[in-house]
Design a protein around this motif. Structure first.
Motif, PDB file in Angstrom:
ATOM      1  N   GLU A  72       1.401   9.735  -6.841  1.00 61.30           N
ATOM      2  CA  GLU A  72       0.159   9.240  -7.453  1.00 61.30           C
ATOM      3  C   GLU A  72      -0.990   9.371  -6.457  1.00 61.30           C
ATOM      4  N   ARG A  73      -2.179   9.632  -6.961  1.00 60.10           N
ATOM      5  CA  ARG A  73      -3.352   9.759  -6.092  1.00 60.10           C
ATOM      6  C   ARG A  73      -3.619   8.429  -5.383  1.00 60.10           C
ATOM      7  N   ALA A  74      -3.778   8.495  -4.073  1.00 63.62           N
ATOM      8  CA  ALA A  74      -4.097   7.294  -3.291  1.00 63.62           C
ATOM      9  C   ALA A  74      -5.567   6.957  -3.506  1.00 63.62           C
ATOM     10  N   ARG A  75      -5.815   5.761  -3.994  1.00 64.40           N
ATOM     11  CA  ARG A  75      -7.189   5.328  -4.251  1.00 64.40           C
ATOM     12  C   ARG A  75      -7.627   4.410  -3.119  1.00 64.40           C
ATOM     13  N   PRO A  76      -8.707   4.750  -2.420  1.00 63.73           N
ATOM     14  CA  PRO A  76      -9.167   3.884  -1.334  1.00 63.73           C
ATOM     15  C   PRO A  76      -9.724   2.569  -1.895  1.00 63.73           C
ATOM     16  N   PHE A  77      -9.407   1.463  -1.244  1.00 60.99           N
ATOM     17  CA  PHE A  77      -9.941   0.174  -1.670  1.00 60.99           C
ATOM     18  C   PHE A  77     -11.462   0.157  -1.572  1.00 60.99           C
ATOM     19  N   SER A  78     -12.031   0.954  -0.667  1.00 63.70           N
ATOM     20  CA  SER A  78     -13.486   0.974  -0.513  1.00 63.70           C
ATOM     21  C   SER A  78     -14.185   1.461  -1.777  1.00 63.70           C
ATOM     22  N   LEU A 131      -1.290  -9.818   1.541  1.00 62.81           N
ATOM     23  CA  LEU A 131      -1.544  -8.808   2.564  1.00 62.81           C
ATOM     24  C   LEU A 131      -2.572  -9.308   3.572  1.00 62.81           C
ATOM     25  N   LYS A 132      -3.649  -9.919   3.088  1.00 67.56           N
ATOM     26  CA  LYS A 132      -4.651 -10.484   4.014  1.00 67.56           C
ATOM     27  C   LYS A 132      -4.001 -11.527   4.916  1.00 67.56           C
ATOM     28  N   LYS A 133      -3.183 -12.370   4.326  1.00 64.66           N
ATOM     29  CA  LYS A 133      -2.487 -13.414   5.084  1.00 64.66           C
ATOM     30  C   LYS A 133      -1.604 -12.796   6.178  1.00 64.66           C
ATOM     31  N   TYR A 134      -0.848 -11.754   5.829  1.00 61.24           N
ATOM     32  CA  TYR A 134       0.019 -11.095   6.808  1.00 61.24           C
ATOM     33  C   TYR A 134      -0.792 -10.424   7.913  1.00 61.24           C
ATOM     34  N   PHE A 150     -10.741  -4.766   6.794  1.00 58.06           N
ATOM     35  CA  PHE A 150      -9.664  -3.834   7.142  1.00 58.06           C
ATOM     36  C   PHE A 150      -9.126  -3.159   5.876  1.00 58.06           C
ATOM     37  N   ILE A 151      -8.897  -3.963   4.834  1.00 59.70           N
ATOM     38  CA  ILE A 151      -8.388  -3.413   3.573  1.00 59.70           C
ATOM     39  C   ILE A 151      -9.384  -2.410   2.996  1.00 59.70           C
ATOM     40  N   ARG A 152     -10.652  -2.753   3.005  1.00 57.50           N
ATOM     41  CA  ARG A 152     -11.683  -1.835   2.489  1.00 57.50           C
ATOM     42  C   ARG A 152     -11.752  -0.541   3.308  1.00 57.50           C
ATOM     43  N   ASP A 153     -11.674  -0.649   4.626  1.00 56.93           N
ATOM     44  CA  ASP A 153     -11.864   0.508   5.509  1.00 56.93           C
ATOM     45  C   ASP A 153     -10.623   1.379   5.694  1.00 56.93           C
TER      46      ASP A 153
END
Length: 189
Positions: A72-78, A131-134, A150-153
């Motif tokens: 599947e295409r990886a979609r950036p969170f940004s 994920l943020k917690k980890y 971090f998740i966005r970038d």
């Protein structure tokens, strides 16, 4: 020894031998029949039985779903917009690009992909965004805002829709076992 998905399975115990035979397509010998005929077994005692393993067709389906997820295409969170994520049940994979390598960071399942990925993982509080917690607990980020950044970038998401909570659970477990993500495998209680 059998090599499956790059993992070496040793045939040194009964359960491993059964799994290896099942995967290899051989008919498993009936270890339960010899147990039932065991003269040392006391009359009237009930046996627990044999664990049911997945069929070859179920295993092939899991392999196909894993391939579908990874391809599947990886979609950036940004760039992730709520309208781009379906409000459907499914299994998702969050990866991070660190030092030029894409690594599996988290695998999850949900009844609503849009709600889970956008409203919880990206925008939600720590209680709902594991994920943020980890990222904070392991020292990769210092606080909620740096984890969100971090998740966005650095993070990407892929998903496959999957009906049925049992099927989602099985697929999540299979994907986790095969990709061994950095986060999301919990310590025992």
């Amino acid at each position: 020894m059998l090599v499956l998905f790059g993992i070496c399975l040793q045939s040194n115990d009964l359960l491993s031998r059964r799994i290896i035979r099942r995967i290899a397509g051989e008919k498993a010998t009936s270890d339960t029949q010899s147990h039932q005929k065991d003269p040392r077994r006391k009359a009237g005692k009930r046996s627990v039985g044999v664990l049911r393993t997945v069929s070859k067709s179920q295993l092939k389906l899991m392999e196909a779903r894993l391939s579908e997820l990874v391809d599947e295409r990886a979609r950036p969170f940004s760039d992730l917009k709520p309208s781009a994520v379906p409000e459907r049940p499914g299994v998702y994979l969050i990866t991070a690009c660190v030092d030029g390598d894409e690594q599996a960071y988290y695998v999850g399942r949900t009844k609503n992909l849009r709600g889970r990925l956008y409203r919880q993982h990206l925008m939600g509080p720590l209680a709902n965004a594991r994920l943020k917690k980890y990222l904070i607990e392991c020292g990769e980020c210092i606080d909620k805002e740096s984890a969100k950044q971090f998740i966005r970038d650095h993070c990407f998401v892929r998903w496959v829709e999957q009906e049925g909570y049992r099927e989602r659970g099985a697929l999540e477990g299979y994907v986790t076992a095969m990709l061994f993500p950095k986060y999301g495998i919990y310590e025992e209680h």
